[in-house]
Design a protein around this motif. Structure first.
Motif, mmCIF file in Angstrom:
data_model
loop_
_atom_site.group_PDB
_atom_site.id
_atom_site.type_symbol
_atom_site.label_atom_id
_atom_site.label_comp_id
_atom_site.label_asym_id
_atom_site.label_seq_id
_atom_site.Cartn_x
_atom_site.Cartn_y
_atom_site.Cartn_z
ATOM 1 N N UNK A 189 0.818 -1.222 0.000
ATOM 2 C CA UNK A 189 0.000 0.000 0.000
ATOM 3 C C UNK A 189 0.850 1.269 0.000
ATOM 4 N N UNK A 190 1.972 1.207 -0.710
ATOM 5 C CA UNK A 190 2.839 2.367 -0.861
ATOM 6 C C UNK A 190 2.717 2.901 -2.290
ATOM 7 N N UNK A 191 3.185 4.142 -2.488
ATOM 8 C CA UNK A 191 3.117 4.744 -3.814
ATOM 9 C C UNK A 191 3.860 3.878 -4.822
ATOM 10 N N UNK A 192 3.203 3.587 -5.935
ATOM 11 C CA UNK A 192 3.782 2.677 -6.925
ATOM 12 C C UNK A 192 3.143 2.917 -8.286
ATOM 13 N N UNK A 193 3.868 2.542 -9.338
ATOM 14 C CA UNK A 193 3.318 2.624 -10.693
ATOM 15 C C UNK A 193 2.515 1.377 -11.034
ATOM 16 N N UNK A 194 2.552 0.371 -10.158
ATOM 17 C CA UNK A 194 1.767 -0.836 -10.384
ATOM 18 C C UNK A 194 0.288 -0.538 -10.140
ATOM 19 N N UNK A 195 -0.555 -1.082 -11.020
ATOM 20 C CA UNK A 195 -1.996 -0.912 -10.888
ATOM 21 C C UNK A 195 -2.663 -2.281 -10.907
ATOM 22 N N UNK A 196 -3.936 -2.299 -10.598
ATOM 23 C CA UNK A 196 -4.686 -3.560 -10.617
ATOM 24 C C UNK A 196 -4.686 -4.159 -12.019
ATOM 25 N N UNK A 197 -4.842 -3.295 -13.021
ATOM 26 C CA UNK A 197 -4.855 -3.766 -14.410
ATOM 27 C C UNK A 197 -3.507 -4.375 -14.793
ATOM 28 N N UNK A 198 -2.410 -3.700 -14.450
ATOM 29 C CA UNK A 198 -1.085 -4.211 -14.787
ATOM 30 C C UNK A 198 -0.796 -5.515 -14.046
ATOM 31 N N UNK A 199 -1.174 -5.549 -12.786
ATOM 32 C CA UNK A 199 -0.977 -6.762 -11.996
ATOM 33 C C UNK A 199 -1.702 -7.949 -12.627
ATOM 34 N N UNK A 200 -2.925 -7.714 -13.066
ATOM 35 C CA UNK A 200 -3.723 -8.779 -13.674
ATOM 36 C C UNK A 200 -3.093 -9.261 -14.979
ATOM 37 N N UNK A 201 -2.652 -8.327 -15.815
ATOM 38 C CA UNK A 201 -2.068 -8.690 -17.104
ATOM 39 C C UNK A 201 -0.788 -9.514 -16.916
ATOM 40 N N UNK A 202 0.052 -9.088 -15.993
ATOM 41 C CA UNK A 202 1.309 -9.804 -15.760
ATOM 42 C C UNK A 202 1.052 -11.177 -15.144
ATOM 43 N N UNK A 203 0.131 -11.239 -14.203
ATOM 44 C CA UNK A 203 -0.179 -12.513 -13.549
ATOM 45 C C UNK A 203 -0.742 -13.514 -14.543
ATOM 46 N N UNK A 204 -1.651 -13.054 -15.398
ATOM 47 C CA UNK A 204 -2.239 -13.951 -16.402
ATOM 48 C C UNK A 204 -1.206 -14.426 -17.416
ATOM 49 N N UNK A 205 -0.169 -13.637 -17.615
ATOM 50 C CA UNK A 205 0.892 -14.033 -18.540
ATOM 51 C C UNK A 205 1.815 -15.074 -17.918
ATOM 52 N N UNK A 206 1.738 -15.220 -16.596
ATOM 53 C CA UNK A 206 2.614 -16.163 -15.913
ATOM 54 C C UNK A 206 3.855 -15.511 -15.342
#
Length: 236
Positions: A189-206
């Motif tokens: 929960x710190x300032x980051x460029x990671x977003x829910x959308x990016x997290x989902x895309x990377x996770x689904x890619x493996x």
């Protein structure tokens, strides 16, 4: 049959009291409660309703649907941000007002995913266009380009563990490492460029978020140093 408009007729058949409908509950007087709430005609329940700022914050965090009132309130906050940042509407991830940052992200996400019903109407899009809202950022273009390169790497090698010395896209390895760092900040929960959308895309890619091999390599390096030290002692 009883006369519903007045007294029952004298020759009517008496009705057993046990069959009568229960008396209606007394009507509550809300006058006193209205005075306590500080608003004319408002009840205690009304005073417990969330404020527009609270509703806007909840929507920014993904809770419930956004009303026009709360949307307008966030738009006004964005205009204040624009006036204080040389006309720039690109709210940064390290912005002190994280509610505004999350709201801005949600506007972009809603427009990008037009196939899913959401609160971003055509009128709201037109208003944001008028104030020069940035729907697509240069950071997003760069991130998406790296993601495309990572997708190609996965198709060729079967995993997302890009080495730093990858010749075809030399910066891809560093980008992969940076995603892990940003993901850790985001998880905390710190300032980051990671977003829910990016997290989902990377996770689904493996995508591999934690690389154990790095810890193993460090352990082996420490063992090598110890071995070297022992050899040096025996050679003396």
């Amino acid at each position: 049959m009883p006369n519903r408009g007045g007294r029952p007729k004298e020759d009517a058949v008496a009705v057993d009291d046990s069959t009568k409908a229960p008396p209606l509950p007394p009507v509550k007087d809300t006058t006193a409660a209205s005075k306590k709430s500080g608003k004319k005609g408002a009840s205690v329940e009304d005073s417990k309703q969330p404020s527009k700022e609270t509703r806007a914050r909840e929507f920014a965090l993904g809770v419930g649907m956004e009303t026009q009132e709360s949307w307008n309130a966030m738009l006004f906050t964005l205009l204040l941000y624009k006036s204080r940042n040389n006309g720039n509407t690109n709210v940064k991830s390290d912005c002190a007002d994280q509610t505004l940052y999350q709201w801005v992200l949600k506007q972009r996400a809603s427009k990008a995913d037009s196939s899913t019903p959401n609160d971003l109407t055509a009128d709201r899009i037109a208003v944001l266009d008028t104030i020069g809202f940035q729907w697509i950022l240069s950071d997003d273009i760069s991130w998406n380009k790296h993601f495309e390169n990572l997708t190609a790497y996965k198709a060729e090698f079967g995993d997302c563990r890009v080495p730093r010395s990858y010749d075809i896209h030399p910066k891809l390895g560093e980008w992969v490492t940076e995603q892990r760092r940003q993901h850790k900040l985001w998880s905390d929960n710190k300032a980051s460029t990671m977003t829910e959308e990016r997290n989902t895309k990377l996770t689904e890619l493996g995508f591999v978020w934690k690389v154990r091999e790095r810890a193993d390599w460090n352990d082996r390096y420490e063992q090598l140093l110890e071995f070297k030290k022992e050899v040096s002692i025996h050679l003396v």
